[in-house]
Design an enzyme around this catalytic site. Sequence first.
Site, PDB file in Angstrom:
ATOM      1  CD  GLU A 157      -2.938   0.983   2.769  1.00 30.98           C
ATOM      2  OE1 GLU A 157      -3.677   1.774   2.293  1.00 30.98           O
ATOM      3  OE2 GLU A 157      -2.412   0.631   3.482  1.00 30.98           O
TER       4      GLU A 157
ATOM      5  CE  LYS B 224      -7.085   1.276   3.339  1.00 32.01           C
ATOM      6  NZ  LYS B 224      -5.996   1.702   4.373  1.00 32.01           N
TER       7      LYS B 224
ATOM      8  CB  CYS C 271      -3.679  -1.049   4.808  1.00 31.34           C
ATOM      9  SG  CYS C 271      -3.335  -1.015   6.309  1.00 31.34           S
TER      10      CYS C 271
END
Length: 292
Positions: A49, A126, A160
């Site tokens: 990321e 995301k 994440c």
Amino acid sequence: MIAARQKARVATVQFEARTVASFADFAARVEYFTKLASEYEADFVVFPEFFTLALLSCQPPSLDVEVDIDRLTKLTPDLAALFRRLASDQNINIIAGTHISRDGNGIPRNICHIALRDGSLHIRQKVHATPNEAAFWGIEGGGSADAIETDCGAVGVLICYDSEFPELSRHLVDQGAKLLFVPFCTDSQPGYLRVRYCSQARAIENQCHVVLSGNCGNLQGVANMDLQYGVSAIFTPCDFPFPRDGIAGEATPNVEGMTIADLSLSDLDWAREKGSVRNLADRRPDLYASWR
């Protein structure tokens, strides 16, 4: 009909955050790891990321985050072309970490390019922006999360913080994903351990493989990338066909490098049908569907 793949070889990059002299300099680093993974005959190579934030280090210093986002957005087409070219040239599927870019409405998103060796390019946003991402960059979470069909079957991307939401990984597994990729960026050991422990839980509860790729080092002169803590890893379920501790591979903490492992997809089928525990088969949606 193409026979179902029985295994996939994955390579996860632990990428050192450091300054670059130019876009070409950054591209050369990405190409180095992609070519290395290809030489080891990996089916997938995974980057972390925010690894493209290094591209801000070769631009004049800015005190305005909006300027930095605009700079990154302008680089999005070049990055997409780079990943697509490397996937085709090196015959490998690339999970190209994440990159900050404005969407069509000007909203900053944290996006992952997925370049497949068949020439196709996919983008996933995301879903869950962290408080820091929202406050510093103004990033907003995406509104969809679909699995991606590859020559190794369906895969999913959890960026994440997304790994810390069980319902998202289950949504991807319900679409057929057996491999979940987690590009992450964490600045502290507690932050890293949240991602690690949750990813291991996702592997167990979904009887799938989960692959983490993180940054290490620091990136001087680029805001919000001052310090990185990362241990890239490859997780499996915990049952007889798999490693006892559910870890197929693990990088040295905070050292740049690549970790490679062969992952059995057929063993996942066995575990789901005949394993010591059968988490997917033993769900009780008749009870908890009403608990929302």
